[in-house]
Design a protein around this motif. Structure first.
Motif, short mmCIF file in Angstrom:
data_model
loop_
_atom_site.label_atom_id
_atom_site.label_comp_id
_atom_site.label_asym_id
_atom_site.label_seq_id
_atom_site.Cartn_x
_atom_site.Cartn_y
_atom_site.Cartn_z
N THR A 7 33.87 -1.00 59.15
CA THR A 7 33.59 0.18 59.95
C THR A 7 32.30 0.81 59.44
N ARG A 8 31.88 1.89 60.09
CA ARG A 8 30.67 2.55 59.59
C ARG A 8 30.89 3.15 58.21
N PHE A 9 32.15 3.28 57.80
CA PHE A 9 32.43 3.90 56.51
C PHE A 9 32.40 2.92 55.34
N LYS A 10 32.76 1.66 55.66
CA LYS A 10 32.88 0.73 54.53
C LYS A 10 33.11 -0.68 55.06
N VAL A 11 32.43 -1.62 54.46
CA VAL A 11 32.74 -3.03 54.68
C VAL A 11 33.41 -3.53 53.41
N PHE A 12 34.64 -4.01 53.55
CA PHE A 12 35.35 -4.54 52.39
C PHE A 12 35.10 -6.04 52.29
N PRO A 13 34.36 -6.47 51.29
CA PRO A 13 34.09 -7.91 51.15
C PRO A 13 35.37 -8.65 50.75
N GLN A 14 35.45 -9.91 51.14
CA GLN A 14 36.64 -10.70 50.82
C GLN A 14 36.25 -11.96 50.08
N ASP A 39 38.32 -1.16 68.64
CA ASP A 39 38.84 -1.36 67.29
C ASP A 39 38.73 -2.81 66.83
N ASP A 40 38.55 -3.74 67.76
CA ASP A 40 38.35 -5.14 67.40
C ASP A 40 39.48 -5.69 66.53
N ASN A 69 38.71 -5.99 59.38
CA ASN A 69 38.34 -4.99 58.39
C ASN A 69 39.11 -5.16 57.10
N ILE A 70 40.40 -5.35 57.22
CA ILE A 70 41.22 -5.38 56.01
C ILE A 70 42.04 -6.66 55.90
N GLU A 71 42.12 -7.42 56.98
CA GLU A 71 43.01 -8.59 56.95
C GLU A 71 42.19 -9.84 56.65
N TRP A 86 28.29 -9.20 59.30
CA TRP A 86 27.86 -9.08 60.68
C TRP A 86 26.76 -8.04 60.85
N THR A 87 26.33 -7.45 59.78
CA THR A 87 25.22 -6.50 59.91
C THR A 87 24.12 -6.91 58.96
#
Lengths: 408, 408, 408, 408
Positions: free
Chosen positions: A48-55, A270-271, A311-313, A407-408
């Motif tokens: 999201t604009r708030f945070k990208v959680f790397p995996q 929300d994708d 985002n989280i999965e 993706w950014t």
């Protein structure tokens, strides 16, 4: 995950469907022929604009994305192609990428130009007031058409983030005209057999107005361009309360449905995993697709693509679940009793008609889908098989060093 | 920008208001006493999930943010404080930052902890299933309380991104209990005179559910914490169609309105310039504030803060415009003819009551606001004066090297 | 309608559930204990503001409404009570009505006062600026409490249409105070054991603001009244995008969930057949109810009521379908694998948790529900049995003369 | 209601505008030429599905409706025509009605067929599965075209309530085809110079789908019918968050904007007084209209009609206020500084462009509008003059006996 003995459940279901007059072999054939394209960008980090959680184990280049996508295909059996995004998937030699894909039993699908991540595009791309920026944007469209030609892709999938944030910022009308001029040039450059899909989006990232805000705006452009310009429906790009299946039916009726970007949403774009917020809506969309095929509409021109942004999965597992939910929705639509439905409609029997759909929707088609996947050489239980395969652990340990793709 | 001769327009307006029985000197005194806090993060780069467009001259550290905020205060006269965000505004010596602010005629306002940008918070902060993560989150709250104590700030402004993306992902109820336990510890640590504001948000970045999704959820937490816990209303954090002024009135009536995050939105949480999408709504919110003061509600406990996230517009100028629109909305609310309004309401004269508000709303209060700004030693025409000052050119050329600050 | 051989399908399902460790006998016992109250007004004519379409055989008095409701109970086995509306169901002798109901195996359920169809209530009832109107409204509340006492009903179900259409029309705050004063008088008049449910509604028929617009507004009133005041959740009364199951969970956690008005909607308060627009949402609400019972929440105090307004569909059959969908949703929630779910949540396994719910949701529980209905002496196939019974033809021919009842 | 001395305020405003280069005489000429049509049905009783509140003095026949409409024209000077609704305004001799209108200085405007209040239309009119019903509906359309020909009306204004309430109830596609067939017959019957306007509506009274749900659906029909078929935009008929001014601009650009139904809404199709919920949006719509005229679009083909449904407010006064708000919105749009706006747009100066619109919007144009009304021989203060005229008291006492007209 339905548990129990697959064969027993399958036989019980098959028997029940056949008693209702459903041609189960025909349904299975349709399900084997179903194809879903997954997007390269869904295998990289996103957020999201708030945070990208790397995996862990996220691909570091387009080749590794194809490896991940091949896992989805391996376990579901219906996802042999991958949509690519330029420049995120830019490589020096597209032939090499296509060969690599082929070696995995995969191929390159739709080409997605990117016209929203360059400084120049702050106020628009093909709609920008400055002709220099429009030239640059059009050149990128031409470049992507050329890539498509090279890799044998027949779809240019265009999404424009173009819009404004404040009333007065620019002229709606002049922006339409500028966009049309650029698209005409790109359309003319497409080889025969290539199609241009125009996606619309209700809002975001532009907040006051979006140039292609709804299917009507996209359709008007397509009409002016030609019959190889079609509308792309992304399930998350509508105002709240919109009846998406009606839009799908209308575009099919006009031969202007070019394809889908499947995902799910509750409020914004929300994708999320396909079917995770209102699975009934997804079923109703497939009902329209099945109905259109019955009517002889050109459903062969519809591209079924997923566009979700995890985002989280975990990415691969999330994609597998989306594909399964598309498969199950299609299966439910295929067991609709059309004779009964048409009879109920003709006689104005509102509740009987509704219950015909409910009956199909409530049918637990998972055993059927599992058997179809086995027929395709894929997994009866894709999530279980993928988890057991050790692939996640493998890439997490092997993909060290380098920069994860995002993706950014 | 209203143009023409300010004094002539002002005298015409003043005369018209006085004929209606408005105490214009009293109105001006109220306007001089108005205060609006601007957020440090609005001076850094920000954007959407698709792209952050960097701008020239953007601050490279918290000190430069205060310099920019001082420009807003210089031209508007009512913005002497700045909300800070930890860790974005983390410095080694908060005393030094406070002194620097003081040297600019500014001060540190609300402290905003950040509980959404650490890998650990992927599934929540104070609601996380893992006690280790909740401990970490609570420790950050305690740290921010300590910073607040050091710099003399009396407001902890808490926004939780906590929520889930998929049905079933976690238990609504257990998450409530976990959050309450953490907040109780933080509340207990606050020195007397410090307040805790709990912001709510309808959606984003969580897409299935947000733990504090509406004012009711925040209020329930506040009730359990104590009377120094209050609700913070961000104008962009509501479902479409919500009557925000009613929520404001209700919270004031319950003495639970802690403050505002002002911004504007059309659909999502767009964080646009205040008043730019529906200025009438902003006016109606101020009408409730003015009415509450008339009733003796504790409006002195309301913190007026801006929270906007500039995507394409210049940051300082965008902030100046927001402040002006807050000033003008307040001015319009101050010229409501309450005697007439109450009489119309008492007699059930729906249209007369509505037209009393319309009359105030349609009044062009810009000359009055310009004069008030002059009285405060600020600018009659803040945007013009700021543009003419050369400040933008100065920072664009001076702030070379280093890394521009961003809100992520 | 699932078709096929019921016993074979039931055995296959039962076997599959037992393999997963579900206590099927326990599930069936819960389903036999489920109760759903239907509303008297749903058996009369109703419609939209544009048109009420009358239907053949519609009741001409409260007694005939009970006859129709008894048909719903006969075929579903779980609907022995009927909510009444005063004055629509006003009779001279409530004892006679109660006896008649009893003779049908039915009883009177919740009492619903009407405070929106008198000329006096144009600008409000308990919130009206004029004390005379508030007195009249309060007296009606007292009258309904007295009726409830007479017929042994323990629920007063209050919905207030009160609100305004134009900004400025009345004071939010004064209206809150007026309402509270009236409700306090009514609350005090309730005998021990009687509860007052306060329904909220996002909009309609008031268009600028509704006094009880969301669960927070209702909850604040309840808190001030006492612990026998609780919130009533109507599924159609929320802003688009609202997570209703979270509200349900929160109210249960606060012991303030008094009951439901079940129906379905796509956009407004459409009052459609329960579960017909997003059946997944209905399932998730039942998941919260089942979870709350597991936690020991007082679910025995929750009243399960249907409130739908048939526009085009036959009334009794529409009601039967709604009841079946409530039964099936509850059944699906009862087969959730809680051990697996809690384990997935604890380990932060987002997708596994989501799939546990999906697994229960996709289970075709119709055979189980059919068997339960047989156990209750009702119909395995309620719609088929009702259609075959000839009841519709009978009332259409017998109920000639007189005036059909309508909800307005 | 702005109060003060009109001439002084007017001179101050005029001076200020002229300094900015606005041609005030030109603006006044445009305002004198503005026309707004009021609807006959707004003078009768109307309400919500819950209650219609009757009002004293309401017309008992179409002639009395014209008398009331003439009051609106008398005080505003710009409302000489009245839209009629068949069969609500059915009379034996339309020539007599037209003559009566003429004697009041009025005339008959758009003809509105009614295809939603007959028992036959429960499942649709021109989309109904039964050809008999479609024949009946088409015949009504032909009847209305004939009435239009008789009274010299050049607009057929069509709104279809057609839609479904439940998934599966009917086929989207077949309904489209049925509608098109009926409309083709009606279109062919229209005399040259007559236009057919197709209104769309997002939802209500159909709740699952509406056949013409958005501008795209209406536009597709119009394209197939011919260039005298155009889209009608009702401000209350959009999904929440829709940018209506963009739709207006697009339809103007396509020469397919046939007209407006003006009203205001917060959530549903609330049919409130024009401009009462978001006056800024109304202004922005007029900005597009003014801009289109500058570009040479055929704005002469746009019909400006009000469609509001008074629930609690007095009808004539409510209508007067709506007309004034349309006048004031147009006036504000006419004082936009287009040279400055275009310069700002060209240079990408987002905030300057926005502020040019803000400047016009914030201008208090009431003195200008009052003077224009005086020039037209109408009232400087229409509401005050109407209240003082005694007309309301007169009709309340004279219109005794008979049945008040209602919109249902």
């Amino acid at each position: 995950m339905p548990g129990g003995d697959l064969d027993r459940s399958y036989q019980e279901l098959r028997g029940r469907l056949e008693e209702k007059g459903i041609d189960v072999d025909g349904v299975e054939a349709k399900l084997r022929a179903q194809r879903v394209e997954t997007p390269s960008w869904a295998y990289g980090n996103s957020g999201t604009r708030f945070k990208v959680f790397p995996q862990p184990g996220v691909p570091r280049n387009p080749f590794e994305k194809f490896e991940d996508a091949a896992q989805v295909h391996r376990h579901t059996g219906i996802c042999p192609s991958v949509a690519v995004h330029i420049p995120w998937d830019k490589v020096d030699d597209y032939g090499e990428l296509a060969s690599f894909a082929g070696s995995l039993g995969m191929r390159i699908g739709a080409i997605n130009p990117n016209l929203f991540q360059d400084e120049d595009y702050k106020l628009g791309s093909v709609t920008h007031p400055d002709p220099r920026v429009r030239r640059k944007a059009t050149d990128h469209l031409l470049e992507c058409i050329e890539i498509g030609r090279q890799v044998g892709s027949d779809i240019q999938s265009l999404w424009f983030a173009d819009g404004t944030n404040y009333a007065g910022q620019d002229s709606f009308v002049e922006r339409r005209h500028r966009m049309l001029e650029c698209l005409r040039e790109a359309y003319a450059a497409m080889p025969e057999g290539m199609r241009m899909l125009l996606e619309y989006k209700f809002y975001e990232p532009a907040f006051y107005h979006t140039d292609l805000a709804d299917w009507g705006q996209s359709l008007l452009m397509c009409q002016k361009l030609g019959d190889r310009a079609q509308v792309l429906v992304d399930l998350g790009h509508h105002a709240l309360g919109t009846n998406v299946e009606q839009i799908v039916a209308t575009l099919l009726d006009e031969d202007r449905l070019g394809g889908f970007h499947f995902n799910a949403r509750r409020y914004g774009d929300d994708d999320l995993i396909v079917g995770s917020t209102n699975p009934f809506e997804l079923f109703l969309i497939y009902v329209e697709l099945v109905d259109a095929e019955r009517r002889g509409a050109r459903v062969d021109r519809v591209a079924y693509m997923i566009d979700q942004s995890h985002n989280i999965e975990p990415k691969i597992e999330g994609m597998i679940i989306s594909v399964m939910q598309l498969q199950e929705s299609y299966a439910r639509a295929l067991v609709v009793d059309w004779r009964e439905l048409e009879d109920a409609r003709r006689s104005g029997d509102v509740l009987r008609a509704y219950r015909v759909l409910q009956d199909a929707y409530q049918t637990d088609v998972r055993p059927l889908c599992a058997v179809v996947r086995q027929q395709l050489g894929a997994s009866a239980d894709p999530v279980g098989a993928f988890r057991a395969s050790g692939y996640m652990e493998k890439i997490a340990s092997e993909r060290q060093g380098g920069v994860q793709m995002s993706w950014t």
